[in-house]
Design a protein around this motif. Sequence first.
Motif, mmCIF file in Angstrom:
data_model
loop_
_atom_site.group_PDB
_atom_site.id
_atom_site.type_symbol
_atom_site.label_atom_id
_atom_site.label_comp_id
_atom_site.label_asym_id
_atom_site.label_seq_id
_atom_site.Cartn_x
_atom_site.Cartn_y
_atom_site.Cartn_z
ATOM 1 N N ALA A 55 0.826 -1.216 0.000
ATOM 2 C CA ALA A 55 0.000 0.000 0.000
ATOM 3 C C ALA A 55 0.854 1.257 0.000
ATOM 4 O O ALA A 55 0.409 2.326 0.407
ATOM 5 C CB ALA A 55 -0.967 0.015 1.187
ATOM 6 N N GLY A 56 2.109 1.147 -0.448
ATOM 7 C CA GLY A 56 2.995 2.305 -0.497
ATOM 8 C C GLY A 56 2.778 3.138 -1.748
ATOM 9 O O GLY A 56 2.117 2.711 -2.692
ATOM 10 N N PRO A 57 3.321 4.353 -1.775
ATOM 11 C CA PRO A 57 3.168 5.221 -2.938
ATOM 12 C C PRO A 57 3.972 4.732 -4.134
ATOM 13 O O PRO A 57 5.001 4.066 -3.984
ATOM 14 C CB PRO A 57 3.682 6.579 -2.440
ATOM 15 C CG PRO A 57 4.631 6.233 -1.341
ATOM 16 C CD PRO A 57 4.088 4.997 -0.690
ATOM 17 N N VAL A 58 3.492 5.075 -5.333
ATOM 18 C CA VAL A 58 4.137 4.674 -6.583
ATOM 19 C C VAL A 58 4.359 5.917 -7.437
ATOM 20 O O VAL A 58 3.442 6.718 -7.635
ATOM 21 C CB VAL A 58 3.264 3.665 -7.358
ATOM 22 C CG1 VAL A 58 3.919 3.307 -8.695
ATOM 23 C CG2 VAL A 58 3.012 2.414 -6.529
ATOM 24 N N VAL A 59 5.590 6.102 -7.933
ATOM 25 C CA VAL A 59 5.873 7.136 -8.925
ATOM 26 C C VAL A 59 5.913 6.431 -10.272
ATOM 27 O O VAL A 59 6.760 5.563 -10.513
ATOM 28 C CB VAL A 59 7.208 7.852 -8.651
ATOM 29 C CG1 VAL A 59 7.511 8.838 -9.769
ATOM 30 C CG2 VAL A 59 7.157 8.584 -7.313
ATOM 31 N N LEU A 60 4.985 6.772 -11.165
ATOM 32 C CA LEU A 60 4.816 6.058 -12.426
ATOM 33 C C LEU A 60 4.969 7.013 -13.595
ATOM 34 O O LEU A 60 4.252 8.021 -13.687
ATOM 35 C CB LEU A 60 3.431 5.403 -12.464
ATOM 36 C CG LEU A 60 2.965 4.805 -13.784
ATOM 37 C CD1 LEU A 60 3.846 3.626 -14.182
ATOM 38 C CD2 LEU A 60 1.500 4.379 -13.697
ATOM 39 N N THR A 61 5.911 6.734 -14.490
ATOM 40 C CA THR A 61 6.057 7.524 -15.702
ATOM 41 C C THR A 61 5.113 6.987 -16.772
ATOM 42 O O THR A 61 5.153 5.802 -17.108
ATOM 43 C CB THR A 61 7.500 7.474 -16.231
ATOM 44 O OG1 THR A 61 8.356 8.108 -15.264
ATOM 45 C CG2 THR A 61 7.634 8.210 -17.544
ATOM 46 N N VAL A 62 4.251 7.862 -17.280
ATOM 47 C CA VAL A 62 3.286 7.475 -18.308
ATOM 48 C C VAL A 62 3.745 8.056 -19.641
ATOM 49 O O VAL A 62 3.749 9.271 -19.836
ATOM 50 C CB VAL A 62 1.870 7.976 -17.949
ATOM 51 C CG1 VAL A 62 0.915 7.743 -19.118
ATOM 52 C CG2 VAL A 62 1.357 7.279 -16.705
ATOM 53 N N LEU A 63 4.167 7.170 -20.558
ATOM 54 C CA LEU A 63 4.614 7.593 -21.874
ATOM 55 C C LEU A 63 3.558 7.341 -22.941
ATOM 56 O O LEU A 63 3.574 7.968 -23.998
ATOM 57 C CB LEU A 63 5.904 6.858 -22.260
ATOM 58 C CG LEU A 63 7.107 7.098 -21.343
ATOM 59 C CD1 LEU A 63 8.253 6.175 -21.721
ATOM 60 C CD2 LEU A 63 7.549 8.551 -21.423
ATOM 61 N N ASP A 64 2.661 6.408 -22.682
ATOM 62 C CA ASP A 64 1.635 6.070 -23.670
ATOM 63 C C ASP A 64 0.449 5.443 -22.954
ATOM 64 O O ASP A 64 0.373 5.447 -21.724
ATOM 65 C CB ASP A 64 2.194 5.123 -24.748
ATOM 66 C CG ASP A 64 2.867 3.897 -24.147
ATOM 67 O OD1 ASP A 64 2.510 3.523 -23.003
ATOM 68 O OD2 ASP A 64 3.739 3.319 -24.803
ATOM 69 N N ARG A 65 -0.477 4.914 -23.734
ATOM 70 C CA ARG A 65 -1.694 4.311 -23.171
ATOM 71 C C ARG A 65 -1.368 3.153 -22.231
ATOM 72 O O ARG A 65 -2.094 2.891 -21.271
ATOM 73 C CB ARG A 65 -2.594 3.839 -24.329
ATOM 74 C CG ARG A 65 -3.899 3.177 -23.883
ATOM 75 C CD ARG A 65 -4.795 4.180 -23.182
ATOM 76 N NE ARG A 65 -6.043 3.575 -22.736
ATOM 77 C CZ ARG A 65 -6.188 2.854 -21.644
ATOM 78 N NH1 ARG A 65 -5.151 2.615 -20.871
ATOM 79 N NH2 ARG A 65 -7.368 2.374 -21.305
ATOM 80 N N ASP A 66 -0.273 2.448 -22.506
ATOM 81 C CA ASP A 66 0.093 1.328 -21.644
ATOM 82 C C ASP A 66 0.372 1.797 -20.225
ATOM 83 O O ASP A 66 0.105 1.077 -19.262
ATOM 84 C CB ASP A 66 1.322 0.598 -22.202
ATOM 85 C CG ASP A 66 1.001 -0.183 -23.467
ATOM 86 O OD1 ASP A 66 -0.162 -0.611 -23.608
ATOM 87 O OD2 ASP A 66 1.889 -0.358 -24.304
ATOM 88 N N GLY A 67 0.949 3.003 -20.092
ATOM 89 C CA GLY A 67 1.210 3.531 -18.760
ATOM 90 C C GLY A 67 -0.071 3.768 -17.981
ATOM 91 O O GLY A 67 -0.139 3.513 -16.774
ATOM 92 N N LEU A 68 -1.114 4.245 -18.666
ATOM 93 C CA LEU A 68 -2.398 4.428 -18.004
ATOM 94 C C LEU A 68 -2.999 3.084 -17.597
ATOM 95 O O LEU A 68 -3.675 2.971 -16.571
ATOM 96 C CB LEU A 68 -3.363 5.188 -18.919
ATOM 97 C CG LEU A 68 -3.031 6.663 -19.161
ATOM 98 C CD1 LEU A 68 -3.985 7.257 -20.180
ATOM 99 C CD2 LEU A 68 -3.072 7.463 -17.864
#
Length: 223
Positions: A55-68
Amino acid sequence: MTTETRHGSPRAGHAGLAVVDPDPVPRGRLAEAGRAAGFTVVCPPDPAAWAARTAGPVVLTVLDRDGLTVLERVRAAAPRSNVVVLAEPARFDAAAPALRRGAGAVLDRGTGPEDVVVAVRLAARGHAVLPAGALAALTAPQSAPQGRPTPRTAPVIDLDEAERRLLQDLATGATVQRMARHRYQAPRTVERHLSRLYTRMGAGDRVQAVAKATQLGLIEIPC
């Protein structure tokens, strides 16, 4: 310029922090900033499974639809998790879709690592940090597209061990020249292998290939 709004109820932060970025340089900087701020930083091959466990925080790089899609999986697996999305400057139109999918904050991918960590802490306290103008996009009426396609499922990509090693090298930032030396091959030979690999994965370059491989759990990303 950003706009800060309240998003959910305040709650305490967590010691664990997951960093998901296919580019080893910003990934390493984010990991370093997270550790300096007191987090235990990991770069999990499956961020949804990690978030469900911690349940920890996530930093997520979204480059395209796959990231979403990854964002949706994280939020489905861990509804109370905080996700800070990093998007390319030219793709701030991703702010509204990311927030609708449960992101706690959306930042320019070029934001300084220390500022990203601040955003993580703000998200943990119930704040949402987002690009100016994103609120207008969030409140704008959405038109329902005709013939809307069914949600995509992640493609199954069967890679052999040599292809996985190529992807693993790409994830660590290895150059074509270095990969060629390690394999006792000409750089052009490695480039041909990479070109075929990109085509099989539906990727346009190394960053997209590593992103897809990470999202599909094909490789492990070092912090």
